[in-house]
Motif scaffolding. Structure first.
Motif, PDB file in Angstrom:
ATOM      1  N   ALA A  31      84.535  57.789 -29.053  1.00 13.69           N
ATOM      2  CA  ALA A  31      84.232  58.802 -30.058  1.00 13.69           C
ATOM      3  C   ALA A  31      82.862  59.415 -29.765  1.00 13.69           C
ATOM      4  O   ALA A  31      81.921  58.719 -29.366  1.00 13.69           O
ATOM      5  CB  ALA A  31      84.246  58.185 -31.444  1.00 13.69           C
ATOM      6  N   SER A  32      82.766  60.706 -30.008  1.00 15.24           N
ATOM      7  CA  SER A  32      81.486  61.376 -29.780  1.00 15.24           C
ATOM      8  C   SER A  32      80.541  61.070 -30.941  1.00 15.24           C
ATOM      9  O   SER A  32      80.939  60.534 -31.973  1.00 15.24           O
ATOM     10  CB  SER A  32      81.699  62.887 -29.661  1.00 15.24           C
ATOM     11  OG  SER A  32      82.113  63.410 -30.903  1.00 15.24           O
ATOM     12  N   ALA A  33      79.290  61.422 -30.751  1.00 18.86           N
ATOM     13  CA  ALA A  33      78.290  61.172 -31.796  1.00 18.86           C
ATOM     14  C   ALA A  33      78.625  61.951 -33.062  1.00 18.86           C
ATOM     15  O   ALA A  33      78.428  61.459 -34.179  1.00 18.86           O
ATOM     16  CB  ALA A  33      76.899  61.547 -31.286  1.00 18.86           C
ATOM     17  N   GLY A  34      79.158  63.163 -32.910  1.00 16.26           N
ATOM     18  CA  GLY A  34      79.533  63.958 -34.074  1.00 16.26           C
ATOM     19  C   GLY A  34      80.680  63.335 -34.846  1.00 16.26           C
ATOM     20  O   GLY A  34      80.705  63.367 -36.082  1.00 16.26           O
ATOM     21  N   GLN A  35      81.642  62.736 -34.132  1.00 18.93           N
ATOM     22  CA  GLN A  35      82.765  62.081 -34.811  1.00 18.93           C
ATOM     23  C   GLN A  35      82.305  60.842 -35.557  1.00 18.93           C
ATOM     24  O   GLN A  35      82.733  60.583 -36.684  1.00 18.93           O
ATOM     25  CB  GLN A  35      83.845  61.708 -33.792  1.00 18.93           C
ATOM     26  CG  GLN A  35      84.614  62.895 -33.246  1.00 18.93           C
ATOM     27  CD  GLN A  35      85.561  62.490 -32.149  1.00 18.93           C
ATOM     28  OE1 GLN A  35      85.344  61.490 -31.459  1.00 18.93           O
ATOM     29  NE2 GLN A  35      86.615  63.266 -31.972  1.00 18.93           N
ATOM     30  N   ILE A  36      81.423  60.079 -34.938  1.00 20.51           N
ATOM     31  CA  ILE A  36      80.899  58.875 -35.605  1.00 20.51           C
ATOM     32  C   ILE A  36      80.101  59.269 -36.840  1.00 20.51           C
ATOM     33  O   ILE A  36      80.243  58.659 -37.915  1.00 20.51           O
ATOM     34  CB  ILE A  36      80.045  58.054 -34.619  1.00 20.51           C
ATOM     35  CG1 ILE A  36      80.938  57.489 -33.508  1.00 20.51           C
ATOM     36  CG2 ILE A  36      79.302  56.933 -35.333  1.00 20.51           C
ATOM     37  CD1 ILE A  36      80.180  56.810 -32.390  1.00 20.51           C
ATOM     38  N   ALA A  37      79.263  60.296 -36.727  1.00 21.49           N
ATOM     39  CA  ALA A  37      78.479  60.749 -37.876  1.00 21.49           C
ATOM     40  C   ALA A  37      79.400  61.278 -38.975  1.00 21.49           C
ATOM     41  O   ALA A  37      79.152  61.037 -40.165  1.00 21.49           O
ATOM     42  CB  ALA A  37      77.497  61.834 -37.438  1.00 21.49           C
ATOM     43  N   GLY A  38      80.470  61.959 -38.604  1.00 22.00           N
ATOM     44  CA  GLY A  38      81.416  62.462 -39.596  1.00 22.00           C
ATOM     45  C   GLY A  38      82.122  61.341 -40.328  1.00 22.00           C
ATOM     46  O   GLY A  38      82.336  61.413 -41.542  1.00 22.00           O
ATOM     47  N   ARG A  39      82.474  60.289 -39.601  1.00 22.50           N
ATOM     48  CA  ARG A  39      83.120  59.136 -40.250  1.00 22.50           C
ATOM     49  C   ARG A  39      82.172  58.450 -41.225  1.00 22.50           C
ATOM     50  O   ARG A  39      82.558  58.063 -42.332  1.00 22.50           O
ATOM     51  CB  ARG A  39      83.601  58.142 -39.191  1.00 22.50           C
ATOM     52  CG  ARG A  39      84.764  58.667 -38.386  1.00 22.50           C
ATOM     53  CD  ARG A  39      85.138  57.700 -37.291  1.00 22.50           C
ATOM     54  NE  ARG A  39      86.121  58.301 -36.400  1.00 22.50           N
ATOM     55  CZ  ARG A  39      86.396  57.844 -35.202  1.00 22.50           C
ATOM     56  NH1 ARG A  39      85.787  56.781 -34.739  1.00 22.50           N
ATOM     57  NH2 ARG A  39      87.299  58.445 -34.456  1.00 22.50           N
ATOM     58  N   TRP A  40      80.923  58.279 -40.807  1.00 25.41           N
ATOM     59  CA  TRP A  40      79.932  57.664 -41.694  1.00 25.41           C
ATOM     60  C   TRP A  40      79.692  58.527 -42.936  1.00 25.41           C
ATOM     61  O   TRP A  40      79.590  58.009 -44.055  1.00 25.41           O
ATOM     62  CB  TRP A  40      78.611  57.471 -40.949  1.00 25.41           C
ATOM     63  CG  TRP A  40      78.543  56.155 -40.245  1.00 25.41           C
ATOM     64  CD1 TRP A  40      78.833  55.904 -38.947  1.00 25.41           C
ATOM     65  CD2 TRP A  40      78.183  54.895 -40.823  1.00 25.41           C
ATOM     66  NE1 TRP A  40      78.674  54.571 -38.680  1.00 25.41           N
ATOM     67  CE2 TRP A  40      78.276  53.928 -39.808  1.00 25.41           C
ATOM     68  CE3 TRP A  40      77.797  54.503 -42.105  1.00 25.41           C
ATOM     69  CZ2 TRP A  40      77.993  52.585 -40.033  1.00 25.41           C
ATOM     70  CZ3 TRP A  40      77.514  53.168 -42.321  1.00 25.41           C
ATOM     71  CH2 TRP A  40      77.612  52.227 -41.302  1.00 25.41           C
ATOM     72  N   LEU A  41      79.614  59.828 -42.732  1.00 27.58           N
ATOM     73  CA  LEU A  41      79.375  60.730 -43.850  1.00 27.58           C
ATOM     74  C   LEU A  41      80.553  60.729 -44.816  1.00 27.58           C
ATOM     75  O   LEU A  41      80.367  60.739 -46.039  1.00 27.58           O
ATOM     76  CB  LEU A  41      79.115  62.143 -43.327  1.00 27.58           C
ATOM     77  CG  LEU A  41      78.650  63.182 -44.344  1.00 27.58           C
ATOM     78  CD1 LEU A  41      77.337  62.736 -44.970  1.00 27.58           C
ATOM     79  CD2 LEU A  41      78.492  64.531 -43.683  1.00 27.58           C
ATOM     80  N   THR A  42      81.763  60.679 -44.283  1.00 30.24           N
ATOM     81  CA  THR A  42      82.946  60.614 -45.140  1.00 30.24           C
ATOM     82  C   THR A  42      82.961  59.323 -45.948  1.00 30.24           C
ATOM     83  O   THR A  42      83.209  59.323 -47.158  1.00 30.24           O
ATOM     84  CB  THR A  42      84.225  60.717 -44.292  1.00 30.24           C
ATOM     85  OG1 THR A  42      84.198  61.939 -43.558  1.00 30.24           O
ATOM     86  CG2 THR A  42      85.465  60.676 -45.152  1.00 30.24           C
ATOM     87  N   GLY A  43      82.683  58.211 -45.297  1.00 31.82           N
ATOM     88  CA  GLY A  43      82.645  56.926 -46.000  1.00 31.82           C
ATOM     89  C   GLY A  43      81.554  56.881 -47.043  1.00 31.82           C
ATOM     90  O   GLY A  43      81.755  56.380 -48.161  1.00 31.82           O
TER      91      GLY A  43
END
Length: 79
Positions: A31-43
């Motif tokens: 996963a890219s850094a943007g995808q990881i940040a998006g998952r964290w932000l969603t959670g």
């Protein structure tokens, strides 16, 4: 006189759990850094929404033993 029994045409289904493929699946993409940040932000948004709804809903769920305002009708005054 007696014929030899032929195998069932779909006998391979019974043996499917024993089947092992010699083809390895491709490696998973990282996963890219943007995808990881998006998952964290969603959670974090979901957790904050649940906590906020609990905080805002607690006064409605609590039982006040002594009500501050009692209703009093003018008809019971005896006028």
């Amino acid at each position: 006189m007696f014929r030899r029994r032929e195998p069932v045409p779909f006998a391979f289904i019974a043996e499917a759990d024993n089947f092992r493929s010699n083809v390895t699946p491709p490696p998973r993409e990282r996963a890219s850094a943007g995808q990881i940040a998006g998952r964290w932000l969603t959670g974090l948004t979901l957790v904050a929404g649940l906590v906020g709804s609990l905080i805002l809903g607690m006064p409605a769920l609590s039982q006040d033993p002594s009500p501050a305002h009692t209703q009093h009708s003018e008809a019971s005054d005896g006028r």
